[in-house]
Every structure is written in structure tokens, then in C-alpha cells.
Write a protein that holds these residues in place. Sequence first.
Motif, short mmCIF file in Angstrom:
data_model
loop_
_atom_site.label_atom_id
_atom_site.label_comp_id
_atom_site.label_asym_id
_atom_site.label_seq_id
_atom_site.Cartn_x
_atom_site.Cartn_y
_atom_site.Cartn_z
N UNK A 60 51.21 40.06 23.70
CA UNK A 60 51.51 38.93 24.57
C UNK A 60 50.30 38.57 25.44
N UNK A 61 49.60 39.58 25.94
CA UNK A 61 48.42 39.33 26.77
C UNK A 61 47.32 38.63 25.97
N UNK A 62 47.10 39.09 24.74
CA UNK A 62 46.04 38.47 23.92
C UNK A 62 46.39 37.03 23.57
N UNK A 63 47.65 36.76 23.30
CA UNK A 63 48.06 35.38 22.99
C UNK A 63 47.83 34.44 24.16
N UNK A 81 45.10 52.32 26.37
CA UNK A 81 44.77 52.49 24.96
C UNK A 81 45.04 51.22 24.17
N UNK A 82 46.13 50.54 24.47
CA UNK A 82 46.52 49.34 23.73
C UNK A 82 45.76 48.10 24.19
N UNK A 83 45.28 48.11 25.45
CA UNK A 83 44.65 46.91 26.01
C UNK A 83 43.33 47.25 26.69
N UNK A 84 42.35 47.71 25.92
CA UNK A 84 41.06 48.02 26.55
C UNK A 84 40.44 46.77 27.15
#
Length: 227
Positions: free
Chosen positions: A137-140, A164-167
Amino acid sequence: MAARRYRFRRVRPHPFRRVALTLVAIALIGGVAWAVGFLRFVDQLPRAAPATAATAEAAVVLTGGSRRLEAGFALLAAENAPILFVSGVDERVDADELKALIAATTPHLSAETIACCLILGYGATDTIGNARETGLWMRNGDRRSIILVTSNYHMPRARLEFEHAMPGVAIHEHAVVPADVRLDAWWRYPGTLALLAGEWTKYLFAMVRIVATGWISALRPGAELSS
């Protein structure tokens, strides 16, 4: 009469006994290390909610604990974040019905704010899923900072998974203190003790998994070229 000489043959320990003793020693060392780490883990948990909240591009609430949603709503109402993402919503919950219930029970949030700025995520069933769902969701939305809202005992593991998921994403902690988790004298309450011990063990497994994943990725052919 000549003195009788005795010879004593050295008895070597059985191989299985050596293995057993080694395993016992490893278990004792591991147990002591676990206990020392556990005490430090509990000692560093927040005992009170933060006096002031950070600001970020989004607030993210992880379902599964008391007072988390209320803290997220407060952040949204105070404009610490322009949007609130709730990760781990049960798939059986209807979004419109939930938003209507929230509007009826939180008068400090307008219906317009709930309609535009409250996003429900249905793609997670655990902390790993929370991190992956939120990362997508953050990347979108090309967002680079969040306020992470979860219970105080759950925050260390949640932050580990989210990093880990959102460096590269800035994570501001907003720990919620559940009324039924008594940290001041946790050893007196079997429920709190079991909860904290289980959470510390889960944290260790998560850390080992993440480190091992990093090693495996680094050892794959072409890893240096792709980086």
C-alpha cells in the motif's frame, strides 16, 4: 613378598554420553541467554503511551489488540497523519458497516474524514502479513513515512517486520498500553508472563528468519550483479 602392582585402565565416556552432555550444555547456555534477553526485552517496553505523537504521511494500525484503533483515530483527528490505514481487518467485516459504526462511536471524526481518509486492509492475518500488506500500500501511494500503532509488547517484532518489508521508510512508533498487560509486576501474573515470553520467542524467530533470508539472498548466483 613383592608388592603387587595394579593397573587402572582409563574408561572413556561413551560417545552417546558425550553427545548428551553437549546437548545439555547447549540447552543450559541457550536457556540462560534466552532469559537474559527476555528480561532486557521486558525492561525496554514502554509503560505509558507517548506524551506527544510524531507526524508522518500515514498512520498504520495493526488489528488484534485493545485500544489500537482508538489511538489511530486520535492520530487522524489530530492531523498527525492525513490518512489512516488499518491492516489485518477480518475479511468477514463489511467496510461500509464498519465505517458507519466508527462514525457513530467516534464523534471527533467527521463522516467525510472517515470516508476519505480511513483505508481498510484485508490481506493480512499475522504480523508478517501486516508488514507486506502495508508495504504494498505504501509503494502504491509513494509514501515514505508512517506512524506505527500497535501494543507495546508487540512493537519490537512489528517494527522488525516493517523495517524488513519497507526499507527506507521512516517508522515512528506509537505504542499502545493495554489495560490487561501489567508490566510493572509482570512476574506475578501468569497471563502477562506467558504473553511476554511468547512474544519474545516470536521476536527471536523473526530475527533469525530475516537474517537467514538475507544470507540466502546474498549467496544466490547473480546477487551482486542485481544489487
